[in-house]
Design an enzyme around this catalytic site. Structure first.
Site, short mmCIF file in Angstrom:
data_model
loop_
_atom_site.label_atom_id
_atom_site.label_comp_id
_atom_site.label_asym_id
_atom_site.label_seq_id
_atom_site.Cartn_x
_atom_site.Cartn_y
_atom_site.Cartn_z
N GLY A 109 20.18 44.04 32.04
CA GLY A 109 18.96 43.57 31.38
C GLY A 109 18.31 42.43 32.17
O GLY A 109 17.09 42.38 32.34
N TYR A 152 40.78 48.17 31.35
CA TYR A 152 40.06 47.94 32.61
C TYR A 152 39.34 49.22 33.04
O TYR A 152 38.15 49.23 33.32
CB TYR A 152 41.07 47.50 33.66
CG TYR A 152 40.50 47.13 35.00
CD1 TYR A 152 39.66 46.03 35.14
CD2 TYR A 152 40.83 47.85 36.15
CE1 TYR A 152 39.16 45.67 36.39
CE2 TYR A 152 40.34 47.49 37.40
CZ TYR A 152 39.51 46.40 37.52
OH TYR A 152 39.02 46.04 38.75
#
Ligand code: UDP
Length: 328
Positions: A109, A152
């Protein structure tokens, strides 16, 4: 392809970590201004303290899982914040998931807001315990989402999907690097990975702990080679994932033996149980990096291990014996 000196401002997340700190050095040396960001959970300011005196360097102590903002122009973003060793992400699983997912979303963003090119640090772990060998970028992987490494592996897989979505829907300029095992100066001695574990044990005069029978393989890339590949990828026109790593494969037992020979320790290998879902083999197919970036590793394991040992020898007694984690 790679622009001339004085090329703008770069945000590097995970700046105080092993790879992040080397990236800060590289971009500063290339004439960029660098904004480093790190929450210092696994990173260490010692890795970048030499940069604080430079006017080209700024540092923000910030967790990228929370809203990210830096004022002024940002031309490039390299999102390298994440715990990256199996014992780290076992100890801080939620943070690991958050930095790969929420952190990536925030940075994508932010890249859109600044019209910046963003690279996300992905990993060979997206291939899981691979059924294809060596691993090329077209292989989709063999990951256990609910296993210990799932936090992960799945965060990084989500990260890739999110990055592609921003690329496709927002036309964001993105790069995805899949990093294979890397070693070199500034690795944390107590991060639990094979190389710092073995060198630390050798320097402290302990036996070297090989997990399983040591027949599992890895392919270790010296950090300078890796940084060169990453730098070239950032300035290439290619948005799909690219493997960067060293294709020289070695079994963990042989690797421990190399460290025994290099350090001259009189101590021996002792065998411990293999952790769950520990990949049996790993080697990058780097055809794509060769073709697109004209890149391949230059530093042999012998040379790289020697330089890494020299670094670990500069640590203080206290650092050598420090085994606890800041977040435990
Ligand atoms: N390993 C080992 N002894 C150690 C630490 C790691 O034998 O003290 C093994 C581990 O089980 C794995 C390999 O070395 O098979 C590489 O582990 P590392 O944690 O460095 O990275 P991974 O590639 O598994 O993420």
């Amino acid at each position: 392809m790679i622009p001339d000196k004085k090329r703008g401002r770069v945000l590097i997340t995970g700046a105080a970590g092993f790879l992040g700190s080397h990236l800060c050095d590289r971009f500063i040396n290339e004439g960029f201004e660098v904004v480093g960001m790190d929450n210092l959970i696994t990173g260490d300011l010692k890795n970048i303290e030499h940069l604080f005196k430079l006017k080209e360097f700024e540092f923000y102590h910030h967790d990228v899982s929370k809203f990210v903002y830096v004022s002024g122009a940002i031309n490039h973003i390299l999102h390298f914040a994440s715990p990256a060793s199996p014992i780290d992400y076992l100890k801080i699983p939620i943070q690991t998931l958050k930095v790969g997912s929420l952190g990536t979303h925030n940075l994508l963003g932010f890249a859109k807001e600044k019209n910046a090119r963003i690279m996300v640090a992905s990993t060979s772990e997206v291939y899981g315990d691979p059924l294809v060998h060596p691993q090329n970028e077209e292989y989709w992987g063999n990951v256990n989402p609910v296993g210990p490494r799932g936090v992960y592996d799945e965060a990084k897989r989500f990260q890739e999907a999110m990055t592609m979505a921003y690329h496709t829907y927002h036309k964001l300029d993105t790069r995805i690097v899949r990093i294979f095992n890397t070693y070199g100066p500034r690795m944390r001695l107590n991060d639990g990975r094979a190389l710092p574990a073995f060198i630390g044990q050798a320097l402290r005069g302990e036996d070297l702990t090989v997990f399983g029978d040591g027949s599992q393989t890895r392919s270790f890339c010296y950090v300078d080679d890796l940084i060169e590949g990453i730098y070239r990828l950032q300035f290439a026109s290619y948005y799909l994932p690219v493997n960067i790593g060293n294709p020289q494969e070695v079994s963990i037992k042989e690797f421990a033996e190399e460290i025994i020979a290099l350090t001259g320790t009189k101590h021996k290998i002792v065998y411990h149980p293999l952790p769950k879902d520990d990949p049996k083999q790993r080697r990058p197919d780097i055809s794509k990096a060769k073709a697109i970036l004209n890149w391949e590793p230059q530093v042999s394991r012998k040379e790289g291990l020697k330089k890494t040992l020299d670094y670990f020898k500069t640590l203080t007694e206290e650092e050598l014996y420090k085994t606890e984690h800041r977040f435990s």
